[in-house]
Design a protein around this motif. Structure first.
Motif, PDB file in Angstrom:
ATOM      1  N   LYS A 156       0.862  -1.180   0.000  1.00 30.15           N
ATOM      2  CA  LYS A 156       0.000   0.000   0.000  1.00 30.15           C
ATOM      3  C   LYS A 156       0.894   1.224   0.000  1.00 30.15           C
ATOM      4  CE  LYS A 156      -3.861   1.958   2.650  1.00 30.15           C
ATOM      5  NZ  LYS A 156      -4.702   1.770   3.859  1.00 30.15           N
ATOM      6  N   GLU A 157       0.791   2.042  -1.048  1.00 30.28           N
ATOM      7  CA  GLU A 157       1.644   3.212  -1.113  1.00 30.28           C
ATOM      8  C   GLU A 157       1.146   4.206  -2.160  1.00 30.28           C
ATOM      9  OE1 GLU A 157       5.452   2.549  -3.623  1.00 30.28           O
ATOM     10  OE2 GLU A 157       5.069   0.611  -2.679  1.00 30.28           O
ATOM     11  N   GLU A 158       1.613   5.419  -2.016  1.00 29.23           N
ATOM     12  CA  GLU A 158       1.329   6.451  -3.009  1.00 29.23           C
ATOM     13  C   GLU A 158       2.098   6.121  -4.283  1.00 29.23           C
ATOM     14  OE1 GLU A 158       1.366  10.985  -2.182  1.00 29.23           O
ATOM     15  OE2 GLU A 158       3.305  10.558  -3.134  1.00 29.23           O
ATOM     16  N   ALA A 159       1.492   6.358  -5.423  1.00 25.86           N
ATOM     17  CA  ALA A 159       2.153   6.006  -6.674  1.00 25.86           C
ATOM     18  C   ALA A 159       1.585   6.825  -7.825  1.00 25.86           C
ATOM     19  CB  ALA A 159       1.974   4.518  -6.969  1.00 25.86           C
ATOM     20  N   TYR A 160       2.372   6.879  -8.901  1.00 25.35           N
ATOM     21  CA  TYR A 160       1.891   7.433 -10.161  1.00 25.35           C
ATOM     22  C   TYR A 160       1.370   6.281 -11.021  1.00 25.35           C
ATOM     23  CZ  TYR A 160       3.899  12.032  -9.209  1.00 25.35           C
ATOM     24  OH  TYR A 160       4.165  13.269  -8.670  1.00 25.35           O
ATOM     25  N   PHE A 161       0.321   6.579 -11.799  1.00 19.71           N
ATOM     26  CA  PHE A 161      -0.307   5.564 -12.639  1.00 19.71           C
ATOM     27  C   PHE A 161      -0.364   6.029 -14.089  1.00 19.71           C
ATOM     28  CE2 PHE A 161      -1.782   4.791  -8.400  1.00 19.71           C
ATOM     29  CZ  PHE A 161      -1.881   3.413  -8.291  1.00 19.71           C
ATOM     30  N   PHE A 162      -0.278   5.047 -14.982  1.00 15.65           N
ATOM     31  CA  PHE A 162      -0.433   5.323 -16.409  1.00 15.65           C
ATOM     32  C   PHE A 162      -1.829   4.892 -16.831  1.00 15.65           C
ATOM     33  CE2 PHE A 162      -0.277   4.810 -20.905  1.00 15.65           C
ATOM     34  CZ  PHE A 162       0.675   5.718 -21.363  1.00 15.65           C
ATOM     35  N   LYS A 163      -2.513   5.735 -17.618  1.00 12.19           N
ATOM     36  CA  LYS A 163      -3.875   5.457 -18.085  1.00 12.19           C
ATOM     37  C   LYS A 163      -3.837   4.477 -19.257  1.00 12.19           C
ATOM     38  CE  LYS A 163      -5.670  10.034 -16.782  1.00 12.19           C
ATOM     39  NZ  LYS A 163      -6.286  11.286 -17.314  1.00 12.19           N
ATOM     40  N   MET A 164      -3.769   3.204 -18.945  1.00 12.84           N
ATOM     41  CA  MET A 164      -3.662   2.179 -19.984  1.00 12.84           C
ATOM     42  C   MET A 164      -4.923   2.114 -20.846  1.00 12.84           C
ATOM     43  SD  MET A 164      -0.636   1.074 -19.358  1.00 12.84           S
ATOM     44  CE  MET A 164      -0.518  -0.345 -20.407  1.00 12.84           C
ATOM     45  N   SER A 165      -6.081   2.282 -20.211  1.00 13.45           N
ATOM     46  CA  SER A 165      -7.346   2.123 -20.941  1.00 13.45           C
ATOM     47  C   SER A 165      -7.497   3.150 -22.061  1.00 13.45           C
ATOM     48  CB  SER A 165      -8.522   2.229 -19.973  1.00 13.45           C
ATOM     49  OG  SER A 165      -8.478   3.474 -19.280  1.00 13.45           O
ATOM     50  N   LYS A 166      -6.793   4.264 -21.964  1.00 10.71           N
ATOM     51  CA  LYS A 166      -6.883   5.329 -22.967  1.00 10.71           C
ATOM     52  C   LYS A 166      -6.447   4.835 -24.348  1.00 10.71           C
ATOM     53  CE  LYS A 166      -4.895   9.935 -23.889  1.00 10.71           C
ATOM     54  NZ  LYS A 166      -4.037  11.012 -23.309  1.00 10.71           N
ATOM     55  N   TYR A 167      -5.523   3.893 -24.364  1.00  7.93           N
ATOM     56  CA  TYR A 167      -4.946   3.426 -25.628  1.00  7.93           C
ATOM     57  C   TYR A 167      -5.325   1.981 -25.963  1.00  7.93           C
ATOM     58  CZ  TYR A 167      -2.004   7.573 -25.100  1.00  7.93           C
ATOM     59  OH  TYR A 167      -1.551   8.866 -24.949  1.00  7.93           O
ATOM     60  N   ALA A 168      -6.130   1.340 -25.111  1.00  5.42           N
ATOM     61  CA  ALA A 168      -6.407  -0.090 -25.271  1.00  5.42           C
ATOM     62  C   ALA A 168      -7.075  -0.408 -26.601  1.00  5.42           C
ATOM     63  CB  ALA A 168      -7.262  -0.594 -24.109  1.00  5.42           C
ATOM     64  N   ASP A 169      -8.097   0.354 -26.978  1.00  2.00           N
ATOM     65  CA  ASP A 169      -8.809   0.068 -28.234  1.00  2.00           C
ATOM     66  C   ASP A 169      -7.888   0.221 -29.435  1.00  2.00           C
ATOM     67  OD1 ASP A 169     -11.090  -0.462 -26.837  1.00  2.00           O
ATOM     68  OD2 ASP A 169     -12.002   1.513 -27.159  1.00  2.00           O
ATOM     69  N   ARG A 170      -7.021   1.209 -29.381  1.00  2.00           N
ATOM     70  CA  ARG A 170      -6.082   1.429 -30.477  1.00  2.00           C
ATOM     71  C   ARG A 170      -5.104   0.260 -30.601  1.00  2.00           C
ATOM     72  NH1 ARG A 170      -2.117   6.703 -30.614  1.00  2.00           N
ATOM     73  NH2 ARG A 170      -0.649   5.934 -32.190  1.00  2.00           N
ATOM     74  N   LEU A 171      -4.675  -0.274 -29.460  1.00  2.00           N
ATOM     75  CA  LEU A 171      -3.754  -1.417 -29.476  1.00  2.00           C
ATOM     76  C   LEU A 171      -4.462  -2.663 -30.008  1.00  2.00           C
ATOM     77  CD1 LEU A 171      -1.058  -2.757 -28.881  1.00  2.00           C
ATOM     78  CD2 LEU A 171      -1.774  -3.027 -26.496  1.00  2.00           C
ATOM     79  N   ILE A 172      -5.694  -2.884 -29.582  1.00  2.31           N
ATOM     80  CA  ILE A 172      -6.459  -4.037 -30.075  1.00  2.31           C
ATOM     81  C   ILE A 172      -6.589  -3.974 -31.593  1.00  2.31           C
ATOM     82  CG2 ILE A 172      -8.750  -5.098 -30.091  1.00  2.31           C
ATOM     83  CD1 ILE A 172      -8.973  -4.305 -27.111  1.00  2.31           C
ATOM     84  N   GLU A 173      -6.881  -2.800 -32.103  1.00  2.00           N
ATOM     85  CA  GLU A 173      -7.003  -2.637 -33.545  1.00  2.00           C
ATOM     86  C   GLU A 173      -5.682  -2.935 -34.245  1.00  2.00           C
ATOM     87  OE1 GLU A 173      -8.170   0.780 -36.897  1.00  2.00           O
ATOM     88  OE2 GLU A 173      -8.061   1.306 -34.771  1.00  2.00           O
ATOM     89  N   HIS A 174      -4.580  -2.469 -33.662  1.00  2.00           N
ATOM     90  CA  HIS A 174      -3.267  -2.713 -34.266  1.00  2.00           C
ATOM     91  C   HIS A 174      -2.976  -4.209 -34.312  1.00  2.00           C
ATOM     92  CE1 HIS A 174       0.925  -1.823 -35.359  1.00  2.00           C
ATOM     93  NE2 HIS A 174       1.235  -2.850 -34.583  1.00  2.00           N
ATOM     94  N   ILE A 175      -3.253  -4.912 -33.237  1.00  2.00           N
ATOM     95  CA  ILE A 175      -2.985  -6.354 -33.199  1.00  2.00           C
ATOM     96  C   ILE A 175      -3.844  -7.083 -34.219  1.00  2.00           C
ATOM     97  CG2 ILE A 175      -3.168  -8.427 -31.760  1.00  2.00           C
ATOM     98  CD1 ILE A 175      -2.427  -6.651 -29.352  1.00  2.00           C
ATOM     99  N   ASN A 176      -5.097  -6.681 -34.344  1.00  2.00           N
ATOM    100  CA  ASN A 176      -6.001  -7.338 -35.294  1.00  2.00           C
ATOM    101  C   ASN A 176      -5.612  -7.075 -36.748  1.00  2.00           C
ATOM    102  OD1 ASN A 176      -7.656  -8.607 -33.418  1.00  2.00           O
ATOM    103  ND2 ASN A 176      -9.010  -6.838 -33.204  1.00  2.00           N
ATOM    104  N   THR A 177      -5.046  -5.910 -37.011  1.00  2.00           N
ATOM    105  CA  THR A 177      -4.681  -5.571 -38.399  1.00  2.00           C
ATOM    106  C   THR A 177      -3.237  -5.908 -38.731  1.00  2.00           C
ATOM    107  OG1 THR A 177      -4.204  -3.292 -37.694  1.00  2.00           O
ATOM    108  CG2 THR A 177      -6.411  -3.746 -38.569  1.00  2.00           C
ATOM    109  N   HIS A 178      -2.471  -6.330 -37.744  1.00  2.00           N
ATOM    110  CA  HIS A 178      -1.080  -6.729 -37.968  1.00  2.00           C
ATOM    111  C   HIS A 178      -0.863  -8.115 -37.345  1.00  2.00           C
ATOM    112  CE1 HIS A 178      -0.940  -2.346 -38.401  1.00  2.00           C
ATOM    113  NE2 HIS A 178       0.122  -2.523 -39.147  1.00  2.00           N
ATOM    114  N   PRO A 179      -1.326  -9.174 -37.988  1.00  2.00           N
ATOM    115  CA  PRO A 179      -1.243 -10.526 -37.406  1.00  2.00           C
ATOM    116  C   PRO A 179       0.181 -10.984 -37.122  1.00  2.00           C
ATOM    117  CG  PRO A 179      -1.883 -10.605 -39.727  1.00  2.00           C
ATOM    118  CD  PRO A 179      -1.965  -9.173 -39.307  1.00  2.00           C
ATOM    119  N   GLU A 180       1.158 -10.357 -37.778  1.00  2.00           N
ATOM    120  CA  GLU A 180       2.551 -10.732 -37.546  1.00  2.00           C
ATOM    121  C   GLU A 180       3.141 -10.067 -36.307  1.00  2.00           C
ATOM    122  OE1 GLU A 180       2.662  -6.749 -39.243  1.00  2.00           O
ATOM    123  OE2 GLU A 180       1.475  -8.540 -39.695  1.00  2.00           O
TER     124      GLU A 180
END
Length: 652
Positions: A156-180
């Motif tokens: 339990k501690e104070e911390a900085y966080f990165f907003k992963m959900s902000k880019y999740a849809d964009r990453l999913i699209e990249h993975i789906n359009t770049h099967p390699e």
């Protein structure tokens, strides 16, 4: 004409301990790919290095009584030495304690904070120190870390966080359009189904509970969390600058063509890293390959299990290229591979000594015996030659097709298929029979020329995998590596060229019994060695970690009578002791005291045994404990006897 670029990286090795052969496999795999790309004509930049920050490092350094920087300096030196032992051709060895890297990480963190991708919050969850990762209760597997299986602790501690959900849809699209993008495909499915599609949680990217890390320069109570620090090495190492002043190398080499990593860290490289890059406005790497593990006797290597093998030991016993051949050839594309002593011996004797070594030696010896070493194509062709030539000239395309898919083991198999075809050609043409007929001299010369030419083609393709062996073969054939683009043409070996007069043995056959004795010594050296009990000291000794009475209470010391004792055949240093510890069940202990005691010296004596030590297998004997002994003088060890004390008595 400008060569096309190819930028390949390995994961950077964590400097918590010495790398074992399973860790070393990755750098050898990357090296073989990098060398093959160079052979193809690419301008390759191959980067590797060490990950040197984090809580685990801080704790290890404290236990060793030295500063974290001194600790990582030592381990980084060991890692680099290990990579060099394996003859890997990396272009850069980056360390995350490098000044340029640290400054860029601070700038990256600040940029992401200022643009709203990073925010300050408060974290409470389960933390795995070895993995330096937080997990929710639902992510745990049987209450333990889902990545390494170890215990987790509430944090339990104070911390900085990165907003992963902000880019999740964009990453999913990249993975789906770049099967390699993620390979093998099963790794892609794991990431999509287990992490991306269920929804990403924001990622903790700073810590306050330890100090060994890159400080957040605008909030020095925090240090940058290890993954944001470690992953960015792939861009800082080639000159990325957050302020837009990146080097020409960065502009040329990024995006990376291949990130080569272990399957256990695929999530960090295919989810966190791409999202960080998106936030920085940078293109994503072209491909991330999560290779399988190299297992020892079917299990993951672990020091505590006593089943760890180190590259240096294997090289000493088998040679660099034999070890390279084994780890590359025995690793499947998707599933885990296995390394055992028996397999190492078998592959060395069958594939290397027989298929390859004997082929080269026979061909050169016959060239010397029948033609004084002169190799000449006399044009006396027969139908049997056509198939050999077809296999030889077709090998390049088959190898390249496998390497394009990163199926390195299959590529090596294609090369050895050519060498096996050469051996079959010898059986078909029977040069020794041709030599008995003077009218067949031109035919014999042509046969030997065909063999030398085929070996040259195969050896050129062998360079990325076994570079030293290839160099030795070319030296014996009196020629150099063939240009890659010519490997589909048969007949380029200089007509009338001479081979060496004295062929050398490339790989000697291994005598199994002799090797077993050497293996036993290696196993004994690398077996888990619990620290001996320390005599009480009035003051703490610098560099020696102190323990509490609770720690000491965990060690169970029991008096046991030696009822039988015998040497262990595979180990000169070990004795097998059978003990009566008062439980009614005999206990077996393997002890490295054969130099100082004979079996008859021990039978009937009472000793002290660490009875709750985790069992370890030494040279085929399961050792269920450890007997106490003392260093009496230089090169003198004395067992601690407690004769007269009943078996089963506890030492307090």
């Amino acid at each position: 004409m400008c060569k096309p670029k190819y930028y390949i990286t390995t994961a950077i090795a964590y400097t918590s301990s010495r790398p074992h052969i399973g860790n070393t496999y990755e750098i050898v795999l990357a090296d073989s790919i990098a060398r093959f790309k160079r052979l193809e004509g690419y301008d390759v930049f191959f980067q590797t290095g060490t990950d040197e920050h984090g809580q685990k490092i801080e704790e290890k350094a404290k236990a060793a009584g030295i500063s974290p920087k001194e600790y990582v300096d030592q381990v980084a030196k060991v890692v680099r030495s290990n990579w060099d032992v394996m003859n890997t051709s990396y272009d850069k060895f980056i360390r995350t304690t490098d000044d340029y890297h640290e400054k860029q990480v601070q700038k990256i963190f600040k940029k992401l904070y200022e643009q709203g991708d990073i925010y300050k919050g408060y974290y409470e969850g389960m933390y795995c120190t070895p993995c330096e990762s937080f997990f929710t209760e639902s992510q745990l597997v049987d209450g333990k870390c889902p990545d390494c299986g170890r215990e987790v602790q509430p944090a339990k501690e104070e911390a900085y966080f990165f907003k992963m959900s902000k880019y999740a849809d964009r990453l999913i699209e990249h993975i789906n359009t770049h099967p390699e993008f993620i390979q093998p495909v099963q790794r892609k499915n794991e990431m999509m189904n287990n992490f991306l599609l269920p929804g990403l949680q924001d990622l903790c990217v700073s810590r306050t509970s330890f100090k060994w890390g890159i400080p957040v320069d605008f909030d020095d109570k925090h240090v940058v969390y290890v993954w944001l620090d470690a992953l960015t090495n792939y861009i800082t190492g080639i000159g990325y600058d957050c302020d837009g002043k990146s080097t020409e190398q960065f502009k040329r080499d990024w995006p990376a063509d291949l990130h080569l990593i272990g399957k256990d860290i695929i999530r960090f490289h295919t989810i966190y890293w791409p999202i960080f890059l998106m936030a920085l406005g940078l293109p994503l790497p072209k491909q991330v390959f999560g290779h399988p593990w190299l297992l020892m006797n079917g299990g993951k290597m672990s020091k505590s299990k006593g089943n760890v093998l180190y590259a240096e030991d294997l090289v000493e016993l088998f040679g660099v290229d034999a070890v390279r051949y084994f780890v590359l050839h025995e690793m499947p594309f998707e599933s885990d591979g296995t390394i055992t002593w028996d397999l190492l011996i078998e592959r060395t004797n069958s594939d290397l000594a027989n298929t390859l070594g004997n082929l080269v030696n026979r061909t050169i010896s016959m060239s010397n015996k029948y033609f004084g070493g002169v190799v000449a194509d006399k044009g006396a062709a027969e139908d049997v030659d056509a198939d050999l030539k077809a296999v030889a000239t077709g090998t390049k395309a088959r190898v390249q097709a496998k390497m394009d898919e990163l199926r390195v083991a299959d590529a090596i198999s294609e090369i050895f298929t050519l060498f096996k075809r050469c051996n079959k050609y010898i059986d078909e043409t029977m040069p020794w029979a041709l030599a008995k007929d003077e009218t067949k001299a031109d035919r014999l010369s042509t046969v030997l020329y065909n063999l030398v030419e085929s070996i040259c083609i195969g050896t050129t393709l062998l360079i990325p995998f076994m570079p030293e062996t290839a160099e030795r073969i070319f030296a014996q054939l009196g020629t150099a590596a063939r240009a890659y683009e010519t490997l589909e043409t048969f007949g380029l070996y200089p007509n009338g060229n001479k081979v060496t007069e004295k062929p050398e043995i490339l790989f000697a056959r291994i005598d199994v019994k002799e090797m077993e004795a050497k293996i036993a010594e290696v196993e004994a050296k690398n077996a888990p060695k619990p620290a001996p009990a320390e005599a009480p000291k009035k003051e703490a000794v610098p560099g020696v970690a102190q323990i509490t009475i609770d720690d000491f209470a965990k060690v169970e010391l029991t008096v046991a009578e030696v009822t039988a004792c015998e040497p262990i055949k595979r180990a000169k240093k070990l004795l097998k002791l059978t003990l009566n510890d008062g439980t009614g069940t005999p206990r077996t202990v393997a002890s490295g005291i054969a130099k100082w005691y004979k079996p008859e010296d021990l039978v009937g004596r009472s000793v002290v045994v660490v009875s709750n030590l985790k069992p370890a297998t030494l040279c085929g004997v399961e050792s269920q404990g450890m007997i106490l002994a003392a260093d009496a003088a230089e090169d003198d060890v004395r067992v601690i006897f407690v004769d007269g004390v009943p078996a089963g008595a506890k030492i307090h």
